[in-house]
Design an enzyme around this catalytic site. Structure first.
Site, PDB file in Angstrom:
ATOM      1  N   HIS A  62       0.852  -1.190   0.000  1.00 18.73           N
ATOM      2  CA  HIS A  62       0.000   0.000   0.000  1.00 18.73           C
ATOM      3  C   HIS A  62       0.885   1.236   0.000  1.00 18.73           C
ATOM      4  O   HIS A  62       2.089   1.156   0.275  1.00 18.73           O
ATOM      5  CB  HIS A  62      -0.964   0.006   1.193  1.00 18.73           C
ATOM      6  CG  HIS A  62      -0.307   0.093   2.539  1.00 18.73           C
ATOM      7  ND1 HIS A  62       0.558  -0.870   3.020  1.00 18.73           N
ATOM      8  CD2 HIS A  62      -0.387   1.037   3.517  1.00 18.73           C
ATOM      9  CE1 HIS A  62       0.957  -0.532   4.230  1.00 18.73           C
ATOM     10  NE2 HIS A  62       0.414   0.617   4.554  1.00 18.73           N
ATOM     11  N   HIS A  64       1.558   3.864   1.828  1.00 24.53           N
ATOM     12  CA  HIS A  64       2.022   4.645   2.967  1.00 24.53           C
ATOM     13  C   HIS A  64       3.547   4.652   2.865  1.00 24.53           C
ATOM     14  O   HIS A  64       4.159   3.629   2.506  1.00 24.53           O
ATOM     15  CB  HIS A  64       1.558   4.033   4.302  1.00 24.53           C
ATOM     16  CG  HIS A  64       0.162   4.447   4.684  1.00 24.53           C
ATOM     17  ND1 HIS A  64      -0.634   3.714   5.536  1.00 24.53           N
ATOM     18  CD2 HIS A  64      -0.575   5.538   4.324  1.00 24.53           C
ATOM     19  CE1 HIS A  64      -1.802   4.325   5.681  1.00 24.53           C
ATOM     20  NE2 HIS A  64      -1.795   5.426   4.960  1.00 24.53           N
ATOM     21  N   ASP A  66       6.094   4.409   4.716  1.00 31.15           N
ATOM     22  CA  ASP A  66       6.978   3.427   5.364  1.00 31.15           C
ATOM     23  C   ASP A  66       6.978   2.082   4.637  1.00 31.15           C
ATOM     24  O   ASP A  66       7.699   1.168   5.038  1.00 31.15           O
ATOM     25  CB  ASP A  66       6.619   3.255   6.843  1.00 31.15           C
ATOM     26  CG  ASP A  66       5.172   2.844   7.063  1.00 31.15           C
ATOM     27  OD1 ASP A  66       4.277   3.329   6.345  1.00 31.15           O
ATOM     28  OD2 ASP A  66       4.921   2.020   7.970  1.00 31.15           O
ATOM     29  N   HIS A  67       6.204   1.972   3.578  1.00 30.13           N
ATOM     30  CA  HIS A  67       6.192   0.738   2.785  1.00 30.13           C
ATOM     31  C   HIS A  67       6.709   0.937   1.353  1.00 30.13           C
ATOM     32  O   HIS A  67       6.792  -0.027   0.602  1.00 30.13           O
ATOM     33  CB  HIS A  67       4.777   0.146   2.742  1.00 30.13           C
ATOM     34  CG  HIS A  67       4.323  -0.357   4.081  1.00 30.13           C
ATOM     35  ND1 HIS A  67       4.226  -1.687   4.394  1.00 30.13           N
ATOM     36  CD2 HIS A  67       3.992   0.321   5.219  1.00 30.13           C
ATOM     37  CE1 HIS A  67       3.829  -1.823   5.664  1.00 30.13           C
ATOM     38  NE2 HIS A  67       3.674  -0.612   6.179  1.00 30.13           N
ATOM     39  N   HIS A 142      -7.306  -1.684   5.536  1.00 33.23           N
ATOM     40  CA  HIS A 142      -6.479  -0.630   6.101  1.00 33.23           C
ATOM     41  C   HIS A 142      -7.122   0.721   5.783  1.00 33.23           C
ATOM     42  O   HIS A 142      -8.192   0.781   5.174  1.00 33.23           O
ATOM     43  CB  HIS A 142      -5.058  -0.748   5.528  1.00 33.23           C
ATOM     44  CG  HIS A 142      -4.034  -0.007   6.315  1.00 33.23           C
ATOM     45  ND1 HIS A 142      -3.982  -0.018   7.693  1.00 33.23           N
ATOM     46  CD2 HIS A 142      -2.983   0.773   5.922  1.00 33.23           C
ATOM     47  CE1 HIS A 142      -2.966   0.728   8.092  1.00 33.23           C
ATOM     48  NE2 HIS A 142      -2.343   1.216   7.043  1.00 33.23           N
ATOM     49  N   ASP A 212      -0.304  -3.657   5.799  1.00 31.84           N
ATOM     50  CA  ASP A 212      -0.926  -3.371   7.101  1.00 31.84           C
ATOM     51  C   ASP A 212      -2.409  -3.723   7.023  1.00 31.84           C
ATOM     52  O   ASP A 212      -3.038  -3.504   5.998  1.00 31.84           O
ATOM     53  CB  ASP A 212      -0.806  -1.885   7.420  1.00 31.84           C
ATOM     54  CG  ASP A 212       0.620  -1.395   7.587  1.00 31.84           C
ATOM     55  OD1 ASP A 212       1.556  -2.203   7.543  1.00 31.84           O
ATOM     56  OD2 ASP A 212       0.791  -0.180   7.748  1.00 31.84           O
ATOM     57  N   HIS A 270       6.060  -5.051  12.357  1.00 29.95           N
ATOM     58  CA  HIS A 270       5.422  -3.739  12.244  1.00 29.95           C
ATOM     59  C   HIS A 270       5.084  -3.165  13.619  1.00 29.95           C
ATOM     60  O   HIS A 270       4.065  -2.507  13.819  1.00 29.95           O
ATOM     61  CB  HIS A 270       4.152  -3.826  11.365  1.00 29.95           C
ATOM     62  CG  HIS A 270       3.768  -2.507  10.738  1.00 29.95           C
ATOM     63  ND1 HIS A 270       2.851  -1.669  11.305  1.00 29.95           N
ATOM     64  CD2 HIS A 270       4.201  -1.877   9.632  1.00 29.95           C
ATOM     65  CE1 HIS A 270       2.706  -0.595  10.554  1.00 29.95           C
ATOM     66  NE2 HIS A 270       3.527  -0.698   9.521  1.00 29.95           N
TER      67      HIS A 270
END
Lengths: 312, 312
Positions: A62, A64, A66-67, A142, A212, A270
């Site tokens: 996804h 975001h 941090d990914h 999510h 997530d 995570h």
């Protein structure tokens, strides 16, 4: 033949000095499938001595940061290393919209092509396959469109027993059929059962990446019986309300999914930086599902070729 | 009062497992000025225990990924940490065009404002000042628009000698004028020279960051006599042709700039990964300019308050 997952980063949104944001590589017989690509992924690949040239497929869960914030740096580096082979990136529909312009600005002179593949995050579907492995999306729940990925080895052909083939004088042209499981029928009508001529191949191995996501039993049919499940556990049960509100899971919830899906082993990751002692995650999960393990950066989880019941 | 530079990353475009791409922080009395922001900068800030809240100004030299790919992650993290204070980013004119859309997509809910300031990379000009420090751009010669940054402490007021003020019965209202260097004139016309009443303040300190650039004597007037110069040295002299072609410098060229500019100390960095032994950079530079030092990630170079002749 190797089937293993190396954790490159396992922290939640705020990386610490020991834990990078999310990224993993799945090694399928020395071909590497990158799963998420948080900032610092290229440095983590180097630290873990993973050859960049062996990566041709990147799966983004996804959008975001941090990914996926490690993508521009990794793609630039691949260009500087002289890559010419196509690189395939699978992710939610906006992936190309977001990263296309960055590539256009920073990687103008690259000699290789980046192919974006849009993944429907609302249903599980086959997104990639080659002769060894199939990859399916896993719809996650999510705050934004998100999906996990299920990697499943294809069933290998049965192993022939050379001595039996010699004993029964099996003609060479029959071997491909026998590998597929057929009995041998000689010209005079004699039948030699396949079980005399072959041994079963090693069981096909499988790995599911789910991050997530909030707790969702909808994923259970997709990940049923996998050998190894990575399921996010951002919080402990003390913050179940917060997990729910932010569309994340607790360690206990991850373990409940693992148990209900009948997986063999569970990896947690995570972690929210609010928790200093990650062993509490393992303890909480193990109360529900014994085979719970903690992800740490640089750790490798191996699924041996012998089948699903082996230790790693 | 501190005036020091910490190296967060000092490698050239391809980061290694030990060296991150370019980023530095200048500490001016516990306010931190970030200079370049390669991938992994936020993790390096954490490792070096630099408080994120103390950073309000980021200076980007040029828009090659190894100097700015850490921005999206850092900006997201600042948002997640609850920042409300404005953050100012200085860089070449395209900086906002490139990073604006990324912020718009990934950082929609941030509670702080990012203010982009376009820097003219063709001339040296004042780009920032506060009560302690002035920052000037340094035009560099690279493949794309690029500039370095010169940080210069403002001259502090003179230190009053309390005993002398008491002895001569100097009225309090005169103190601000005396600090600025004026002689005291009493009501009866008696003059007390300023040198009897004050001591000079510590010398203003200065730091110049010059990366990436080919050898260019045009920068010498701008960086003249600085206490500390960081000048890129991507290659050794054995690759001077390659340095020229790629608009980079050799260690010897960096040292020649340091010598001709009369700087006190030189830091080398931005090493090409082709060289395994970075000490060769120091040796090559030291043949021209004795006070040459190697940047390494995590290293801090201090300029003590006592002035330009002190050791660090």
């Amino acid at each position: 033949m190797r089937f293993s997952v190396t954790i490159l980063g396992c922290n939640s949104a705020l990386p610490t000095s020991e834990r990078n944001p999310t990224a993993q590589v799945l090694n399928v017989s020395e071909r590497f499938f990158l799963v998420d690509c948080g900032e610092g992924t290229q440095m983590q690949l180097r630290k873990n001595k993973i050859r960049f040239t062996r990566i041709s497929h990147v799966f983004i869960s996804h959008l975001h940061g941090d990914h996926c914030f490690g993508l521009p740096g990794l793609l630039s580096t691949l260009g500087l290393l002289g890559r010419t082979a196509d690189l395939h990136i699978y992710g939610p529909s906006d992936t190309e919209k977001v990263f296309g312009p960055i590539l256009a600005f920073f990687c103008r002179d690259m000699k290789y092509k980046v192919c974006f593949h849009s993944v429907d995050t609302d249903k599980s579907e086959l997104v990639y396959e080659d002769k060894r492995v199939e990859v399916f999306s896993i719809p996650l729940t999510h705050r934004i469109p998100a999906c996990g990925y299920l990697f499943r080895e294809k069933e290998a052909e049965r192993h022939i027993i050379r001595e039996s083939l010699d004993f029964y004088n099996i003609p060479v042209k029959w071997i491909p059929l026998i590998k597929k499981g057929l009995d041998y029928v000689s010209e005079d009508g004699t039948v030699i059962p396949n079980s005399v001529l072959t041994k079963p191949s090693a069981k096909a191995r499988s790995y599911a990446f789910c991050s997530d996501t909030k707790y969702s039993e909808a994923i259970i049919p997709v990940i049923k019986d996998v050998d190894l499940l990575y399921h996010e556990a951002t919080f402990l049960s003390d913050n179940e309300g917060l997990a729910d509100m932010t569309f994340h899971s607790t360690a206990r919830q991850a373990a409940e999914i693992a148990k209900k899906a009948g997986v063999k082993k569970l990896i947690l990751g995570h972690y929210s930086t609010r928790y200093k002692n990650t062993d509490l995650f393992r303890k909480e999960a193990a109360e529900v599902f014994q085979e719970s393990y903690l992800a740490e950066d640089g750790m490798t989880f191996d699924i041996p070729n012998s089948g699903r019941d082996s230790e790693f």
